[in-house]
Design an enzyme around this catalytic site. Structure first.
Site, PDB file in Angstrom:
ATOM      1  CE  LYS A  32      -3.781  -2.524   2.208  1.00 20.52           C
ATOM      2  NZ  LYS A  32      -4.588  -2.812   3.411  1.00 20.52           N
ATOM      3  CD  GLN A  66      -3.527  -4.443   6.500  1.00 20.31           C
ATOM      4  OE1 GLN A  66      -3.650  -3.383   5.887  1.00 20.31           O
ATOM      5  NE2 GLN A  66      -3.925  -5.602   6.003  1.00 20.31           N
ATOM      6  CG  ASP A  95      -9.555  -0.199   5.123  1.00 22.36           C
ATOM      7  OD1 ASP A  95      -9.436  -0.700   3.994  1.00 22.36           O
ATOM      8  OD2 ASP A  95      -8.722  -0.333   6.034  1.00 22.36           O
TER       9      ASP A  95
HETATM   10  N1  GUN Z   1      -6.981  -6.972   6.021  1.00 26.28           N
HETATM   11  C1  GUN Z   1      -7.374  -7.703   4.948  1.00 26.28           C
HETATM   12  N2  GUN Z   1      -7.935  -6.920   4.010  1.00 26.28           N
HETATM   13  C2  GUN Z   1      -7.884  -5.660   4.498  1.00 26.28           C
HETATM   14  C3  GUN Z   1      -8.304  -4.405   3.990  1.00 26.28           C
HETATM   15  O1  GUN Z   1      -8.861  -4.268   2.898  1.00 26.28           O
HETATM   16  N3  GUN Z   1      -8.063  -3.341   4.787  1.00 26.28           N
HETATM   17  C4  GUN Z   1      -7.465  -3.454   6.002  1.00 26.28           C
HETATM   18  N4  GUN Z   1      -7.312  -2.357   6.722  1.00 26.28           N
HETATM   19  N5  GUN Z   1      -7.087  -4.591   6.516  1.00 26.28           N
HETATM   20  C5  GUN Z   1      -7.286  -5.699   5.756  1.00 26.28           C
END
Ligand code: GUN
Length: 290
Positions: A49, A93, A116
């Site tokens: 990311k 996350q 998110d």
């Molecule tokens: N863990 C797995 N997929 C995601 C996501 O799309 N965003 C976040 N923040 N954590 C995740």
């Protein structure tokens, strides 16, 4: 069988966003990336990311609180980011360490910075078909993959395997929306579903998001179906330098020959999640600037 190339589609979206960011007046968009602990998959996802943010011209602000952080301290950190006018988007996350209440943290993120799409208001807006919020990145990425692969869900039976807040529920709601490209007939299956293969075999479009390696086998798929594999599972493999290999929720070698279209793992849904996160961050910057 046609492979849906998530890398290619995500690269196109990243290029579109890069041009969009370059044309934005004022400061660059800023995304805070909060990661607690050293879960190896999370470390790799957050790194990806950050790399993509840098490529687009989005400022990635990595925040690594100690793994011993308390719920109150993490909530206070989120409050600070919510109040910081230089931060457009906040990502926490998942998964968080077990001593933390993840849902409470997701809800703490201010809705207008919730890139998110995990908090109550944004998930509710998906149900209400209100486009002013943020759609969770993996579900949004799946819809974009389908649209850009020429798959119209109208009149199709879409079977979603899994009911998580991050993928299963929101993608089912999106597929159900009464709009171009969607308008599907949606069934959600989960661990309590009886005779699962009988239901998955009815799917014109099967979305597998249960987090169990190679769970979907050939007997569970209708010939000619479109299969979207959301799983990213690490399976021990001593022949690899890393000691593991990545596999999806679908047993690709036997299922792929049956399908009209299928996403690979890696290189399918994964890159789309990152691209949609960037899209949401640019949207947050634009909304904040209004
Ligand atoms: N863990 C797995 N997929 C995601 C996501 O799309 N965003 C976040 N923040 N954590 C995740």
């Amino acid at each position: 069988m046609q492979l849906i190339d998530g890398n290619r589609i995500a690269t196109a979206i990243v290029a579109e966003l890069k041009a969009e960011v370059a044309a934005l007046p004022g400061r660059r968009p800023c995304l805070a990336l909060v990661r607690v602990g050293d879960d190896p998959a999370s470390v790799s996802y957050v790194r990806k990311k950050e790399q993509t943010a840098a490529e687009i011209g989005v400022e990635g602000r990595g925040i690594l609180p100690p793994v011993t952080i308390t719920q109150a301290e993490l909530e206070s950190l989120i409050d600070q980011l919510n109040a910081d006018p230089a931060v457009d988007g906040i990502l926490v996350q998942s998964p968080l360490p077990k001593h933390l209440d993840e849902l409470a943290i997701f809800r703490r993120v201010a809705p207008h910075k919730d890139v998110d799409g995990f908090n109550t208001l944004n998930l509710g807006k998906v149900a209400q078909e209100d486009d002013t919020g943020f759609v969770a990145c993996t579900p949004a990425g799946i819809m974009e993959l389908l649209a850009r692969s020429g798959v119209d869900l109208k009149g199709k039976h879409v079977v979603v395997l899994g009911r998580s807040l991050i993928v299963g529920k929101p993608v089912a709601l999106l597929a159900l929306q009464k709009r171009a490209g969607a308008n599907g007939t949606v069934t959600i299956c989960h661990s309590g579903t009886r005779d699962l293969p009988a239901i998955t075999r009815l799917a014109d479009v099967l979305i597998a998001a249960i987090g169990r390696a190679e769970f979907v086998t050939a007997d569970m798929v209708k010939p000619g179906a479109v299969v979207i594999d959301v799983g990213i599972n690490r399976v021990p493999d001593p022949t690899k330098k890393s000691g593991y290999r990545l596999t999806g929720d679908v047993h690709f070698p036997t299922v792929a020959p049956l399908c009209a279209q299928i996403t690979p793992v890696p290189g399918g849904v994964g890159p789309m999640t990152v691209a949609m996160l960037m899209k949401n961050t640019v949207k947050a910057r634009k909304l904040g600037a209004i």
